[in-house]
Design a protein around this motif. Sequence first.
Motif, PDB file in Angstrom:
ATOM      1  N   SER A  52      43.452  36.173  29.322  1.00  0.00           N
ATOM      2  CA  SER A  52      44.517  37.026  29.865  1.00  0.00           C
ATOM      3  C   SER A  52      45.371  37.709  28.801  1.00  0.00           C
ATOM      4  CB  SER A  52      45.411  36.214  30.802  1.00  0.00           C
ATOM      5  OG  SER A  52      44.756  35.975  32.024  1.00  0.00           O
ATOM      6  N   SER A  80      49.891  37.349  34.330  1.00  0.00           N
ATOM      7  CA  SER A  80      49.308  36.101  34.827  1.00  0.00           C
ATOM      8  C   SER A  80      50.458  35.417  35.550  1.00  0.00           C
ATOM      9  CB  SER A  80      48.799  35.235  33.676  1.00  0.00           C
ATOM     10  OG  SER A  80      47.787  35.889  32.949  1.00  0.00           O
ATOM     11  N   CYS A 135      46.095  36.492  38.906  1.00  0.00           N
ATOM     12  CA  CYS A 135      45.615  37.815  38.480  1.00  0.00           C
ATOM     13  C   CYS A 135      45.682  38.862  39.583  1.00  0.00           C
ATOM     14  CB  CYS A 135      44.178  37.721  37.974  1.00  0.00           C
ATOM     15  SG  CYS A 135      43.930  36.600  36.581  1.00  0.00           S
TER      16      CYS A 135
END
Length: 316
Positions: A52, A80, A135
């Motif tokens: 991420s 995130s 996400c």
Amino acid sequence: MRDSDVAPPVLAEVVRSGFVESRHRGSLVILAPDGSVERSLGDVTTPIFPRSSNKPMQAAGVLRAGLDLTGERLALAAASHSGELFHRDLVRRLLVEHGLDAGQLQCPPDLPLDPVEQEAYLASGAVRDRVAMNCSGKHTAMLAASALRGWPLDSYLAPDHPLQQLIHRVVEEAAGERVAAVGTDGCGAPLMAITLTGLARAFRSFVLATPGSAERRVADAMRAHPEYVAGTRRPDTWLMRAVPGALSKMGAEAVQAVALPDGRALAFKVEDGGGRVLGTVLGRVLGLMGVDVGERLGRVAVLGGGREVGEIRAVF
């Protein structure tokens, strides 16, 4: 012998009752204000999956595709998120604003990432949901950009999809190197491998980008709304609140990247993916850079029987 054949140095130890019970090895790089490597430990030239930590670049990709996101919405596209109520509410609003629905999201159903929020979520009777997945903001932005351009929605995660090809180019431009491999991230999106040095360069390029550019817009939104990038109880939020102008994003498997407004940047990965030492290592690296982040990053207590019996400490 290649650098990648040598065991990386120990970055952190877990000490319980005065006894070192675990050691976490890893690699890190610090860039000077001019972008040169000021310090490195371990192997910083072999590609890794930043997980991420690639999200700022993915968010810049959706902007380059023409999607007009600002403020909290743009921060959420690079997030995130913890799955707190304000995260879930904004994801749902974004879907409605762009004529989409949660059933089109291809991230897996999940529980909120934040443990406190997860307990409250389950206590309310809620179940795993795509919107709650950390996400979901990124996936909503990818869907919205694809819809805007008339690109296929059912294959928006395919590596050869026009949006993913655009993101691929953004990653290479920001990192200053070629993507070494393309995998599949935990959320299902394509995942581009670059080196730790390239990752630090990418974050540096975002904070130094021309105002109004896609990269600078992402950096500015993340720094202005860090609680939407992470959550109210997350290190990325704490750091961006404590250090004006800092851009910070963690990634799964213990990856972290940070850029400072003066052009300095850092990136590291704990080799075994031990996320419990992220804050400790991050606090130590920033300390070496002369950045005071307060007490929330750094030493972490080890508990036994509900009381403190040791610590997780950085050893470099």
